[in-house]
Write a protein that holds these residues in place. Structure first.
Motif, mmCIF file in Angstrom:
data_model
loop_
_atom_site.group_PDB
_atom_site.id
_atom_site.type_symbol
_atom_site.label_atom_id
_atom_site.label_comp_id
_atom_site.label_asym_id
_atom_site.label_seq_id
_atom_site.Cartn_x
_atom_site.Cartn_y
_atom_site.Cartn_z
ATOM 1 N N GLU A 106 0.829 -1.209 0.000
ATOM 2 C CA GLU A 106 0.000 0.000 0.000
ATOM 3 C C GLU A 106 0.861 1.257 0.000
ATOM 4 N N ALA A 107 1.912 1.256 0.833
ATOM 5 C CA ALA A 107 2.807 2.423 0.898
ATOM 6 C C ALA A 107 3.516 2.623 -0.434
ATOM 7 N N PHE A 108 3.917 1.526 -1.055
ATOM 8 C CA PHE A 108 4.603 1.627 -2.349
ATOM 9 C C PHE A 108 3.657 2.155 -3.428
ATOM 10 N N ASP A 109 2.416 1.675 -3.436
ATOM 11 C CA ASP A 109 1.434 2.132 -4.434
ATOM 12 C C ASP A 109 1.120 3.618 -4.252
ATOM 13 N N LEU A 110 1.005 4.060 -3.015
ATOM 14 C CA LEU A 110 0.748 5.480 -2.760
ATOM 15 C C LEU A 110 1.897 6.335 -3.285
ATOM 16 N N PHE A 111 3.099 5.830 -3.155
ATOM 17 C CA PHE A 111 4.275 6.547 -3.647
ATOM 18 C C PHE A 111 4.284 6.600 -5.176
ATOM 19 N N VAL A 112 4.072 5.470 -5.809
ATOM 20 C CA VAL A 112 4.157 5.384 -7.274
ATOM 21 C C VAL A 112 3.073 6.217 -7.947
ATOM 22 N N TYR A 113 1.865 6.207 -7.375
ATOM 23 C CA TYR A 113 0.738 6.888 -8.016
ATOM 24 C C TYR A 113 0.465 8.281 -7.438
ATOM 25 N N ASP A 114 1.362 8.782 -6.636
ATOM 26 C CA ASP A 114 1.218 10.134 -6.095
ATOM 27 C C ASP A 114 1.240 11.150 -7.242
ATOM 28 N N PRO A 115 0.186 11.976 -7.389
ATOM 29 C CA PRO A 115 0.159 12.947 -8.496
ATOM 30 C C PRO A 115 1.289 13.974 -8.443
ATOM 31 N N GLU A 116 1.905 14.163 -7.280
ATOM 32 C CA GLU A 116 3.038 15.076 -7.153
ATOM 33 C C GLU A 116 4.327 14.484 -7.721
ATOM 34 N N LYS A 117 4.306 13.171 -8.013
ATOM 35 C CA LYS A 117 5.449 12.443 -8.577
ATOM 36 C C LYS A 117 6.757 12.682 -7.818
ATOM 37 N N PRO A 118 6.776 12.298 -6.549
ATOM 38 C CA PRO A 118 7.988 12.519 -5.750
ATOM 39 C C PRO A 118 9.178 11.678 -6.191
ATOM 40 N N GLU A 119 8.930 10.624 -6.987
ATOM 41 C CA GLU A 119 10.063 9.792 -7.416
ATOM 42 C C GLU A 119 10.974 10.501 -8.408
ATOM 43 N N ILE A 120 10.487 11.562 -9.056
ATOM 44 C CA ILE A 120 11.293 12.288 -10.037
ATOM 45 C C ILE A 120 12.308 13.162 -9.310
ATOM 46 N N ASN A 121 13.547 13.029 -9.698
ATOM 47 C CA ASN A 121 14.586 13.923 -9.178
ATOM 48 C C ASN A 121 14.596 15.163 -10.067
#
Length: 373
Positions: free
Chosen positions: A181-196
């Motif tokens: 669940e935590a991973f899915d929230l991260f991946v699909y976050d509209p703010e896209k925090p995974e992008i550097n």
């Protein structure tokens, strides 16, 4: 006898063919497809191996350990000092961030393996990687960018050392892998925090790009800081309408004043005078659209080639940082560092050195000169 010899040769051919097929199959899977297999999501062999090795630490220039480890029930597990301020540097598991790209150094593999030290310490022990990042400055950037989107970069123009490399929004590096669940929230976050965003974000540079146009024009000898321009507020330059931020215009102003007061019309005229060929040449000399040797994924910029029938119009817009121009915050940092360094282009770096278990420094990545802009 001849018939018997022929039969034996035919019989011997099949094992030979089978042997060749085995060799070809092994070559394909172990050489050609090796990278694909290693990166496959279902392949956890590397992670299992890494859990048996005490990994090295990531350490900032001011001595803060931003990535450590401890021995747990499943082997060695990672510990994050500040789970957000350094998240885009450390990554959140062994397949992201510097944990992935510096894995050989951190786990003493490949070029960083040392059988003698393994023998002395009774097994493989990873190397500590010392970064150029300043933890105190990185945390200041983190606090300043709270609830914002963007990037902060601080680079020493003398040797290219990155002191700050921060992207917002950040993420909690320790929480992402706790549950699906935590991973899915991260991946699909509209703010896209995974992008550097510091390295991968592509943005119109805007008025900061006027520094480049001014430097190129002065170096080419077509302008000086005192060259006078006329700004009426709205003018056609190279067939396109350019608006100044002052609706009534600046009137007469020098290049120095045009830069400090951000006059679009003056810089559109300056770019038009430079022309497409010289403009492209200076883009190459400043390495504006080039990749870097950083151990993190980095986007390269893009810009119109100014060769189509709208080329001069595109050039006028590019001269003040608009139009089709998209570059990364890192490219802007390298541009400003080049100006501060007297025109010498330095390759950005973030790894200072790798320290082995025996306190031997193995690499240093600072100060690579790329030439004069």
């Amino acid at each position: 006898m001849r018939e018997l010899g022929g039969a034996i040769r035919k019989l011997a051919t099949w094992p030979l063919v089978g042997f060749l097929l085995v060799c070809l199959t092994l070559t394909y899977w172990q050489v050609l497809a090796a990278e694909q297999l290693n990166n496959a999501a279902e392949n956890n062999r590397l992670e299992r191996m890494q859990r048996r090795i005490q990994p090295g630490r990531l350490i900032t220039r001011d001595g803060v350990v931003i990535l450590d480890s401890h021995s747990g029930p499943r082997g060695w597990e990672r510990i994050y000092d500040d789970t957000r301020a350094f998240s885009h540097l450390t990554g959140y598991n062994s397949r992201t961030g510097l944990q992935k790209t510096l894995a050989d150094a951190l786990y003493a593999q490949g070029l960083y393996s040392n059988p003698w030290e393994e023998l002395m310490h009774g097994g493989v022990v990873g190397n500590n990687v010392h970064l150029t990042i300043d933890a105190r400055l990185q945390q200041i950037a983190h606090r300043a960018m709270r609830r914002k989107r963007g990037a902060v970069i601080a680079m020493d123009p003398r040797d290219g050392a990155l002191l700050v490399l921060y992207s917002a929004p950040a993420y909690d590096a320790s929480a992402i892998t706790r549950s699906q669940e935590a991973f899915d929230l991260f991946v699909y976050d509209p703010e896209k925090p995974e992008i550097n965003r510091a390295l991968q974000g592509m943005y119109p540079p805007g008025s900061v790009f006027k520094i480049f146009t001014a430097a190129a024009a002065i170096d080419a000898g077509i302008s000086t800081p005192e060259t006078v321009f006329q700004c009426t507020g709205v003018e056609r330059v190279a067939g396109t309408q350019i608006r100044c931020r002052r609706s009534g215009g600046h009137g007469k102003l020098s290049l120095k004043k045009a830069l400090t007061d951000s006059c679009n019309i003056a810089f559109a005229k300056l770019g038009d005078e430079l022309g497409p060929e010289r403009f492209r040449d200076y883009v190459k000399r400043f390495h504006l659209l080039d990749s870097t040797n950083l151990p993190l994924a980095t986007s390269t910029g893009r810009m119109a080639d100014f060769s189509a029938f709208k080329g001069q119009m595109q050039l006028a817009e590019a001269s003040f940082g608009q139009g089709a121009t998209l570059i990364t915050p890192l490219a802007i940092a390298r541009l400003t560092a080049t100006i501060a360094n007297g025109g010498e282009v330095i390759q950005p770096c973030m790894v200072d050195y790798v320290e082995t278990v025996g306190n031997r420094r193995t690499t240093s990545g600072r100060g690579e000169q790329l030439g004069r802009a």
